[in-house]
Design a protein around this motif. Structure first.
Motif, PDB file in Angstrom:
ATOM      1  N   CYS A 109      45.088 -27.857 -13.396  1.00 54.03           N
ATOM      2  CA  CYS A 109      44.268 -28.492 -12.712  1.00 54.03           C
ATOM      3  C   CYS A 109      44.824 -29.792 -12.977  1.00 54.03           C
ATOM      4  O   CYS A 109      44.892 -30.742 -11.765  1.00 54.03           O
ATOM      5  CB  CYS A 109      42.853 -28.311 -13.555  1.00 54.03           C
ATOM      6  SG  CYS A 109      41.725 -29.584 -12.775  1.00 54.03           S
ATOM      7  N   LYS A 138      43.808 -37.101  -9.693  1.00 50.86           N
ATOM      8  CA  LYS A 138      42.501 -36.523  -9.945  1.00 50.86           C
ATOM      9  C   LYS A 138      41.275 -37.610  -9.543  1.00 50.86           C
ATOM     10  O   LYS A 138      41.210 -38.623 -10.204  1.00 50.86           O
ATOM     11  CB  LYS A 138      42.699 -36.289 -11.322  1.00 50.86           C
ATOM     12  CG  LYS A 138      43.755 -35.195 -12.015  1.00 50.86           C
ATOM     13  CD  LYS A 138      43.852 -33.802 -11.131  1.00 50.86           C
ATOM     14  CE  LYS A 138      42.367 -33.203 -11.043  1.00 50.86           C
ATOM     15  NZ  LYS A 138      42.386 -31.789 -10.326  1.00 50.86           N
ATOM     16  N   HIS A 290      36.923 -23.544 -10.113  1.00 53.38           N
ATOM     17  CA  HIS A 290      35.876 -24.738  -9.870  1.00 53.38           C
ATOM     18  C   HIS A 290      34.593 -24.143  -9.321  1.00 53.38           C
ATOM     19  O   HIS A 290      33.724 -24.940  -9.326  1.00 53.38           O
ATOM     20  CB  HIS A 290      36.449 -25.777  -8.753  1.00 53.38           C
ATOM     21  CG  HIS A 290      37.624 -26.630  -9.253  1.00 53.38           C
ATOM     22  ND1 HIS A 290      38.955 -26.273  -9.720  1.00 53.38           N
ATOM     23  CD2 HIS A 290      37.643 -27.659  -9.886  1.00 53.38           C
ATOM     24  CE1 HIS A 290      39.536 -26.962  -9.966  1.00 53.38           C
ATOM     25  NE2 HIS A 290      38.860 -28.078 -10.529  1.00 53.38           N
ATOM     26  N   ASP A 323      43.132 -22.242 -11.942  1.00 52.34           N
ATOM     27  CA  ASP A 323      43.549 -23.127 -13.085  1.00 52.34           C
ATOM     28  C   ASP A 323      44.107 -22.195 -14.289  1.00 52.34           C
ATOM     29  O   ASP A 323      43.091 -21.325 -14.994  1.00 52.34           O
ATOM     30  CB  ASP A 323      42.365 -24.089 -13.644  1.00 52.34           C
ATOM     31  CG  ASP A 323      41.621 -25.144 -12.847  1.00 52.34           C
ATOM     32  OD1 ASP A 323      42.485 -25.119 -11.609  1.00 52.34           O
ATOM     33  OD2 ASP A 323      40.871 -25.875 -13.117  1.00 52.34           O
ATOM     34  N   VAL A 333      41.611 -32.274 -18.068  1.00 54.40           N
ATOM     35  CA  VAL A 333      40.644 -32.109 -17.180  1.00 54.40           C
ATOM     36  C   VAL A 333      40.159 -30.715 -17.085  1.00 54.40           C
ATOM     37  O   VAL A 333      40.994 -29.591 -17.315  1.00 54.40           O
ATOM     38  CB  VAL A 333      41.044 -32.435 -15.928  1.00 54.40           C
ATOM     39  CG1 VAL A 333      40.085 -32.416 -14.730  1.00 54.40           C
ATOM     40  CG2 VAL A 333      41.745 -34.053 -15.976  1.00 54.40           C
ATOM     41  N   ASP A 334      38.886 -30.399 -17.149  1.00 54.94           N
ATOM     42  CA  ASP A 334      38.399 -29.065 -17.017  1.00 54.94           C
ATOM     43  C   ASP A 334      38.898 -27.977 -17.783  1.00 54.94           C
ATOM     44  O   ASP A 334      39.128 -26.952 -17.475  1.00 54.94           O
ATOM     45  CB  ASP A 334      38.394 -28.506 -15.254  1.00 54.94           C
ATOM     46  CG  ASP A 334      37.734 -29.129 -14.328  1.00 54.94           C
ATOM     47  OD1 ASP A 334      36.772 -30.016 -14.658  1.00 54.94           O
ATOM     48  OD2 ASP A 334      38.167 -29.174 -13.174  1.00 54.94           O
ATOM     49  N   GLN A 337      37.510 -24.381 -18.035  1.00 58.62           N
ATOM     50  CA  GLN A 337      37.450 -23.037 -17.060  1.00 58.62           C
ATOM     51  C   GLN A 337      38.965 -22.728 -16.762  1.00 58.62           C
ATOM     52  O   GLN A 337      39.551 -21.892 -16.070  1.00 58.62           O
ATOM     53  CB  GLN A 337      37.277 -23.591 -15.518  1.00 58.62           C
ATOM     54  CG  GLN A 337      38.158 -24.877 -15.134  1.00 58.62           C
ATOM     55  CD  GLN A 337      37.371 -25.652 -13.950  1.00 58.62           C
ATOM     56  OE1 GLN A 337      36.155 -25.677 -14.094  1.00 58.62           O
ATOM     57  NE2 GLN A 337      38.112 -26.027 -13.031  1.00 58.62           N
TER      58      GLN A 337
HETATM   59 MN    MN Z   1      39.344 -29.330 -11.667  1.00 59.65          MN
END
Ligand code: MN
Ligand code: PEP
Length: 371
Positions: A109, A138, A290, A323, A333-334, A337
């Motif tokens: 990601c 980002k 996402h 991701d 980031v993230d 997930q």
């Molecule tokens: Mn993301």
């Protein structure tokens, strides 16, 4: 334009003959007839192929066998379909994209360091994957969050991509200067890999950015639907790209913002795969990461991210944007997930099963749907 005839109309009937003659006499228009046999009714649809902008829907609706008329591409001038099988089809750096292909873009990601980029590429190569995602610019909700490593990270990403046989990297750009930075960096290194410019959901209606991205022809485009606008508005936004000159676009679903999607991060929109394929010529992608937003699993330890990926692929999706991370809890980031690298082979095989199922579903449809 699709002309839908009254159910169970007999081809020998006068109404049918008069209607057919009228349609056949339209100049510059070819006709393509399809009969669909349902449980109760037999429905005949006639596709009018060619430029139907001058054809009056009202006049056609007045023909004796006609039930209704649907203009399929009136608003989507460049991306809409005039034939059901019409598809944007392009090859980029040796990879083919169309409404018949499937490409998996598993990757970071957000790029955090060189080592993780290399670990990801190495594993992808071991599994014959030539596409990936790498976020370096980002867009973040908070101005205080990590905004990506930016242009300084491009050389080590592109060099490593060349080394590990990566052909296409999906990379979001949030400003037109990013396109130049990417092009310059690739050129300096002798173009060891390719980039697909990603339009993020937050920029789906940033019309000036869309014009800049659509105005270049070096890179194909991965357009994410807007998370707070209708599908129709998102497709019109994609028209901005085509209208600026670049039709090498994949339209990517990624869920829409709604509390009704909870506990998922977004309301998952896999049912729109076939809708966008029907309304437009664009290959259609899906971003399970996402959409779903976390790695929750069912009793078989299959995650919602895997389930929704399979759902999209079984419905004919042409691209998955997923991701992954060498150490998900450490992702900047993230992190919730990202699939771990250990689980990537499982994910890829699961997607392959879904693809085989989709291809079998097409064969089944051919058996039952007779023109
Ligand atoms: Mn993301
Ligand atoms: C992403 O893919 O990194 C991303 C930010 O996605 P979206 O624009 O769909 O939120």
């Amino acid at each position: 334009m699709i002309v839908i005839l009254k159910p169970n109309i007999q081809k020998s009937s006068q109404a049918f003959q008069i209607t057919l003659q009228a349609l056949e006499s339209l100049s510059g228009i070819d006709i393509d007839m399809h009969t669909v046999t349902g449980n109760r009714d037999v429905v005949t649809q006639i596709f009018l192929l060619g430029d139907t902008s001058q054809v009056s829907a009202e006049n056609i609706e007045a023909l004796p066998a006609v039930q209704s008329v649907v203009r399929i591409s009136s608003e989507y001038k460049l991306l809409g379909k005039s034939r059901p099988e019409q598809s944007i089809s392009f090859d980029y750096n040796g990879v083919s994209f169309s409404q018949s292909t499937l490409n998996i873009f598993a990757g970071l990601c957000a790029v955090d360091n060189k080592e993780n980029v290399r670990k990801v590429f190495k594993l992808l190569q071991e599994h014959n994957q030539v596409c990936t995602r790498m976020g370096v610019y980002k867009p973040r909700t908070s101005p205080y969050a990590f905004h990506g490593l930016g242009k300084d990270s491009l050389p080590f990403i592109f060099e490593a991509a060349g080394e590990f046989g990566i052909k296409v990297i999906a990379m979001e750009v949030t400003h037109e200067k990013h396109i130049e930075e990417i092009a310059e960096s690739l050129d300096k290194l002798g173009n060891p890999t390719g980039v697909m410019l990603q339009v993020g959901t937050r920029n789906a209606q940033n019309f000036e950015l869309l014009k800049s991205i659509g105005g270049q022809s070096k890179f194909p485009i991965l357009f994410k639907r807007g998370f707070g606008i209708t599908l129709h508005e998102s497709i019109l936004a994609a028209e901005y790209l085509a209208n600026a000159g670049n039709k090498n676009i994949v339209f990517c679903l990624r869920g829409v913002k709604s509390l009704l999607g909870a506990p998922h991060r977004n309301l998952v929109d896999v049912a729109h795969v076939s809708v966008v394929q029907r309304l437009t010529q664009m290959p259609v992608g899906f971003d399970p990461s996402h959409s779903v937003g976390d790695l929750s699993v069912d009793e078989h330890h299959i995650s919602d991210i895997s389930h929704t990926s399979a759902q999209a692929v079984i419905a004919g999706a042409n691209l998955l944007l997923t991701d992954i991370h060498p150490n998900p809890p450490e992702a900047l980031v993230d992190s919730r997930q990202a699939i771990s690298l250990k689980k990537l082979p499982w994910y890829l095989q699961d997607v392959q099963l879904a693809r085989e199922c989709f291809l079998k579903r097409i064969e089944l449809a051919k058996k039952y749907h007779k023109d």
